[in-house]
Design a protein around this motif. Structure first.
Motif, PDB file in Angstrom:
ATOM      1  N   PRO A 301     -49.996  37.330  36.384  1.00  0.00           N
ATOM      2  CA  PRO A 301     -48.566  37.598  36.255  1.00  0.00           C
ATOM      3  C   PRO A 301     -47.786  37.087  37.458  1.00  0.00           C
ATOM      4  N   LEU A 302     -46.459  37.068  37.327  1.00  0.00           N
ATOM      5  CA  LEU A 302     -45.651  36.500  38.392  1.00  0.00           C
ATOM      6  C   LEU A 302     -45.841  37.260  39.691  1.00  0.00           C
ATOM      7  N   ASN A 303     -45.575  36.574  40.796  1.00  0.00           N
ATOM      8  CA  ASN A 303     -45.544  37.135  42.156  1.00  0.00           C
ATOM      9  C   ASN A 303     -46.903  37.313  42.815  1.00  0.00           C
ATOM     10  N   VAL A 304     -47.991  37.358  42.061  1.00  0.00           N
ATOM     11  CA  VAL A 304     -49.262  37.759  42.653  1.00  0.00           C
ATOM     12  C   VAL A 304     -50.092  36.552  43.063  1.00  0.00           C
ATOM     13  N   PHE A 305     -50.569  36.577  44.325  1.00  0.00           N
ATOM     14  CA  PHE A 305     -51.428  35.532  44.868  1.00  0.00           C
ATOM     15  C   PHE A 305     -52.654  36.224  45.450  1.00  0.00           C
ATOM     16  N   THR A 306     -53.752  36.120  44.733  1.00  0.00           N
ATOM     17  CA  THR A 306     -54.945  36.907  45.000  1.00  0.00           C
ATOM     18  C   THR A 306     -55.723  36.368  46.208  1.00  0.00           C
ATOM     19  N   PRO A 307     -56.158  37.237  47.113  1.00  0.00           N
ATOM     20  CA  PRO A 307     -56.966  36.782  48.258  1.00  0.00           C
ATOM     21  C   PRO A 307     -58.223  36.061  47.782  1.00  0.00           C
ATOM     22  N   PRO A 308     -58.707  35.105  48.549  1.00  0.00           N
ATOM     23  CA  PRO A 308     -59.852  34.297  48.103  1.00  0.00           C
ATOM     24  C   PRO A 308     -61.121  35.112  47.889  1.00  0.00           C
ATOM     25  N   GLU A 309     -61.244  36.249  48.567  1.00  0.00           N
ATOM     26  CA  GLU A 309     -62.473  37.043  48.384  1.00  0.00           C
ATOM     27  C   GLU A 309     -62.493  37.782  47.049  1.00  0.00           C
ATOM     28  N   ILE A 310     -61.369  37.862  46.372  1.00  0.00           N
ATOM     29  CA  ILE A 310     -61.320  38.485  45.037  1.00  0.00           C
ATOM     30  C   ILE A 310     -61.643  37.413  44.012  1.00  0.00           C
ATOM     31  N   GLU A 311     -62.859  37.432  43.494  1.00  0.00           N
ATOM     32  CA  GLU A 311     -63.331  36.353  42.630  1.00  0.00           C
ATOM     33  C   GLU A 311     -63.319  36.702  41.148  1.00  0.00           C
ATOM     34  N   GLU A 312     -62.974  37.943  40.803  1.00  0.00           N
ATOM     35  CA  GLU A 312     -62.953  38.316  39.393  1.00  0.00           C
ATOM     36  C   GLU A 312     -61.930  37.454  38.637  1.00  0.00           C
ATOM     37  N   ASP A 313     -62.358  36.879  37.531  1.00  0.00           N
ATOM     38  CA  ASP A 313     -61.489  35.973  36.778  1.00  0.00           C
ATOM     39  C   ASP A 313     -60.200  36.642  36.327  1.00  0.00           C
ATOM     40  N   GLU A 314     -60.265  37.944  36.018  1.00  0.00           N
ATOM     41  CA  GLU A 314     -59.075  38.607  35.493  1.00  0.00           C
ATOM     42  C   GLU A 314     -57.984  38.748  36.545  1.00  0.00           C
ATOM     43  N   PHE A 315     -58.325  38.600  37.823  1.00  0.00           N
ATOM     44  CA  PHE A 315     -57.354  38.745  38.899  1.00  0.00           C
ATOM     45  C   PHE A 315     -57.067  37.435  39.630  1.00  0.00           C
ATOM     46  N   SER A 316     -58.023  36.562  39.713  1.00  0.00           N
ATOM     47  CA  SER A 316     -57.950  35.405  40.605  1.00  0.00           C
ATOM     48  C   SER A 316     -56.794  34.463  40.237  1.00  0.00           C
ATOM     49  N   THR A 317     -56.135  33.935  41.285  1.00  0.00           N
ATOM     50  CA  THR A 317     -55.131  32.891  41.080  1.00  0.00           C
ATOM     51  C   THR A 317     -55.680  31.525  41.481  1.00  0.00           C
ATOM     52  N   ALA A 318     -57.013  31.420  41.559  1.00  0.00           N
ATOM     53  CA  ALA A 318     -57.622  30.121  41.857  1.00  0.00           C
ATOM     54  C   ALA A 318     -57.231  29.084  40.817  1.00  0.00           C
ATOM     55  N   TRP A 319     -57.015  29.534  39.571  1.00  0.00           N
ATOM     56  CA  TRP A 319     -56.616  28.585  38.515  1.00  0.00           C
ATOM     57  C   TRP A 319     -55.327  27.856  38.891  1.00  0.00           C
ATOM     58  N   LEU A 320     -54.387  28.578  39.531  1.00  0.00           N
ATOM     59  CA  LEU A 320     -53.094  27.984  39.893  1.00  0.00           C
ATOM     60  C   LEU A 320     -53.256  27.009  41.051  1.00  0.00           C
ATOM     61  N   PHE A 321     -54.038  27.407  42.063  1.00  0.00           N
ATOM     62  CA  PHE A 321     -54.258  26.517  43.201  1.00  0.00           C
ATOM     63  C   PHE A 321     -55.026  25.265  42.769  1.00  0.00           C
ATOM     64  N   ASP A 322     -56.011  25.448  41.878  1.00  0.00           N
ATOM     65  CA  ASP A 322     -56.759  24.290  41.376  1.00  0.00           C
ATOM     66  C   ASP A 322     -55.847  23.368  40.568  1.00  0.00           C
ATOM     67  N   LEU A 323     -54.984  23.967  39.761  1.00  0.00           N
ATOM     68  CA  LEU A 323     -54.042  23.164  38.980  1.00  0.00           C
ATOM     69  C   LEU A 323     -53.146  22.350  39.903  1.00  0.00           C
ATOM     70  N   ALA A 324     -52.590  23.012  40.942  1.00  0.00           N
ATOM     71  CA  ALA A 324     -51.719  22.311  41.882  1.00  0.00           C
ATOM     72  C   ALA A 324     -52.473  21.201  42.606  1.00  0.00           C
ATOM     73  N   ALA A 325     -53.704  21.490  43.022  1.00  0.00           N
ATOM     74  CA  ALA A 325     -54.498  20.471  43.731  1.00  0.00           C
ATOM     75  C   ALA A 325     -54.789  19.283  42.831  1.00  0.00           C
ATOM     76  N   ASP A 326     -55.118  19.556  41.564  1.00  0.00           N
ATOM     77  CA  ASP A 326     -55.421  18.473  40.628  1.00  0.00           C
ATOM     78  C   ASP A 326     -54.187  17.629  40.326  1.00  0.00           C
ATOM     79  N   LEU A 327     -53.029  18.277  40.244  1.00  0.00           N
ATOM     80  CA  LEU A 327     -51.795  17.545  39.947  1.00  0.00           C
ATOM     81  C   LEU A 327     -51.257  16.828  41.180  1.00  0.00           C
ATOM     82  N   TRP A 328     -51.179  17.551  42.295  1.00  0.00           N
ATOM     83  CA  TRP A 328     -50.512  17.026  43.480  1.00  0.00           C
ATOM     84  C   TRP A 328     -51.422  16.160  44.346  1.00  0.00           C
ATOM     85  N   GLY A 329     -52.692  16.574  44.473  1.00  0.00           N
ATOM     86  CA  GLY A 329     -53.588  15.942  45.427  1.00  0.00           C
ATOM     87  C   GLY A 329     -53.674  14.432  45.319  1.00  0.00           C
TER      88      GLY A 329
END
Length: 595
Positions: A301-329
């Motif tokens: 959901p909006l506003n939430v940026f999950t710490p890297p040590e939280i790896e549970e898929d239901e919480f993680s915002t790694a998907w967003l960082f990976d998306l940005a890296a794949d698009l921008w990098g």
């Protein structure tokens, strides 16, 4: 939204704060004792409270802060105690939804959607931080209401040193032209003619309702009411920019792609919209470097940026960082992907001697629930910023900083804000300018030296928005940047009038240059000291402060109708001078001269 719902469900104007706290403490306990039903006494208490829309942006303007702070402590401690005594997530969800609906905070679908999206995060934090108490939650989440509480204390290690610098020197080089666009809030559901004034946080959508009169309906190009931007409105803005300014050197996009339909987001939907806008920016400006950052609306959901040590898929915002890296990098170049994947930030050398630092300032947004889990320099980003600026100093580089949430915003976590301010002051000679979004407001912030409070040292410019949400005309800015010292020496703000545009839906809007900064304010320069002087002149000059207020909304008709009182003007001026949360040093000085 769960914590926000619970907090805002206890804002009562007419009742003493202590009584509010006690009412909610007993109300929560009796709710679960009575099979998840409120007592008659508590229901009668709820009928005395009018909290419609009280969790939306701007609620601080009409909410009694002393009541919310007292009541927040009482209610949340009761809930935390119940959770540690075995209360399950579904019970908390049911309580939050019931309060939201019974208090008319939002329509039922919005209540259910927002609570369900955020409940798991809040429960995880409570269960994994057994020491967490209400005063800490309220001190962070309700910071904008002035709540104190037990918030953390931490600081960034900044390399010692000092800089001698002079700003405002204009060289004879041809200026660079830098475009800033921000806060598109593209709405895939925007529907002309739909109800523009609805009960939900955003209207003008296909399910907002049917307008009974043309005046109630959403305009074709957009609407001043709580509405976002249709895709053809986004494309028109970008087409106009590309056609009118073919000589743009760089594009800064300072975030917020996703609409305000915050109760109904998804990873797949956000991904689709983020890709669409970014790829369109690249297509419209094929020969111009585009430098993007994330806004607080991009996660799910909006506003939430999950710490890297939280790896549970239901919480993680790694998907967003990976998306940005794949698009921008691949576009930004080697060396950027690592920090983008880590936390959505990066740095790039734009040209020899000129560096851009792109921050994810959303991690310090007070509605990022993960600050309750761990508030110490999320993702190590501020330490990275200080280290990167030190290296830039050693290399003789000049830096621009782009970020979404301004450091002085009421919802920028105060410790994050203060530490950012320390870093900016230490490297004030290295940083030529900063650029923000988020507020949808055309405004600027003047930073001052803490040791010499009358010395202005830097400026952050806000790009406004490419959405009308709310009471705004769309806009973009073109900055004229010196090619040698990379300071902003002037800028142009372009806009169009939404009322006029909607009269001719079959024609493109009439974009025009609303103003040029120096000409509009009678400035000979645009250095930090020039802008400080301008701000102090606003105190004496009603015409100047009125103009500044009108430009904040790009002279949107609906905003102009409301006017700006003395209190409004004072707030605008103090906002210019407050560079970190809670800093009133400059405001106190300038208000001493208010007549």
């Amino acid at each position: 939204m769960l914590t926000k719902f619970v907090i805002f469900a206890i804002l009562v104007h007419q009742i003493n704060g202590g009584l509010v706290a006690n009412q909610f403490k007993s109300g929560v306990k009796n709710y679960f004792k009575n099979g998840k039903n409120f007592t008659g006494e508590f229901n009668r208490f709820l009928t005395t409270i009018d909290l419609r829309h009280s969790f939306r942006t701007g609620a601080e303007e009409y909410i009694d802060s002393s009541v919310i702070c007292d009541a927040c402590d009482g209610l949340l401690d009761s809930i935390i105690e119940e959770v540690h005594n075995g209360l399950n997530m579904q019970d908390v969800i049911d309580l939050a939804i019931t309060l939201c609906i019974d208090l008319n905070i939002e329509p039922e679908p919005v209540c259910r959607g927002a609570v369900n999206l955020n409940a798991g995060i809040i429960m995880y934090i409570i269960e994994n931080r057994p020491e967490l108490r209400a005063n800490r939650i309220c001190g962070i989440v309700a910071q904008s209401f002035g709540c104190g509480g037990s918030v953390g204390e931490w600081s960034i290690d900044i390399a010692p040193g000092s800089q001698d610098f002079v700003k405002g020197v204009v060289t004879d080089s041809t200026p660079l032209k830098v475009l800033q666009v921000t806060d598109f809030h593209y709405d895939p559901m925007y529907t002309p003619g739909s109800l523009a004034s609805c009960a939900a946080p955003v209207c003008c959508q296909s399910d907002s309702g049917v307008a009974s009169t043309p005046e109630e309906g959403a305009g074709y190009w957009g609407d001043y009411r709580s509405c976002d931007t249709p895709w053809y409105g986004v494309e028109d803005a970008l087409d106009h920019i590309a056609e009118t300014h073919p000589d743009i050197d760089y594009v800064y996009y300072t975030g917020d792609t996703i609409s305000h339909r915050v109760w109904d987001t998804s990873i797949s939907g956000n991904t689709e919209d983020i890709k669409l806008l970014y790829n369109t920016l690249l297509a419209k400006f094929p020969n111009t470097p585009v430098y993007p950052i994330l806004g607080n609306h991009e996660p799910h959901p909006l506003n939430v940026f999950t710490p890297p040590e939280i790896e549970e898929d239901e919480f993680s915002t790694a998907w967003l960082f990976d998306l940005a890296a794949d698009l921008w990098g691949p576009i930004l170049g080697e060396g950027t992907e690592e920090t983008i994947r880590k936390g959505g930030f990066y740095t790039v050398l734009i040209r020899p001697g000129f560096r851009l630092i792109a921050l994810n300032s959303n991690v310090g947004y007070t509605f990022n629930w993960w600050l309750l889990y761990d508030d110490v320099d999320p993702f190590g980003q501020l330490q990275w910023l200080a280290d990167t600026l030190y290296q830039a100093e050693q290399d003789g580089e000049i830096v621009h900083i782009i970020s979404h949430v301004p450091s002085s915003d009421d919802t920028c976590y105060k410790i994050w804000s203060q530490q950012y301010r320390r870093i900016l002051e230490r490297f004030a000679g290295t940083i030529a300018a900063a650029f923000n979004g988020h507020s949808h407001t055309d405004e600027f912030i003047v930073y001052h030296s803490s040791e010499e409070p009358t010395k202005a040292i830097n400026v952050a410019y806000n790009g406004g928005s490419v959405t009308t949400f709310s009471n705004k005309n769309l806009n973009y800015k073109i900055y004229h940047v010196d090619q040698q010292n990379y300071e902003v020496h002037d800028y142009d703000c372009w806009s169009y009038n939404m009322t006029e545009a909607n009269l001719t839906p079959n024609q493109r809007p009439n974009w025009f240059k609303l103003y040029s900064f120096k000409d509009a304010y009678g400035l000979s320069g645009a250095s930090p000291s020039d802008l400080r002087d301008l701000t102090f002149r606003m105190v004496e000059n009603e015409t100047l402060r009125q103009k500044y207020w009108e430009f904040r909304s790009r002279r949107a008709d609906s905003a102009l109708e409301g006017g700006c009182s003395d209190g409004c003007h004072k707030g605008n001026i103090c906002d210019i001078l407050a560079s970190s949360f809670g800093d009133t040093t400059q405001c106190d000085e300038v208000m001493a001269g208010w007549q």
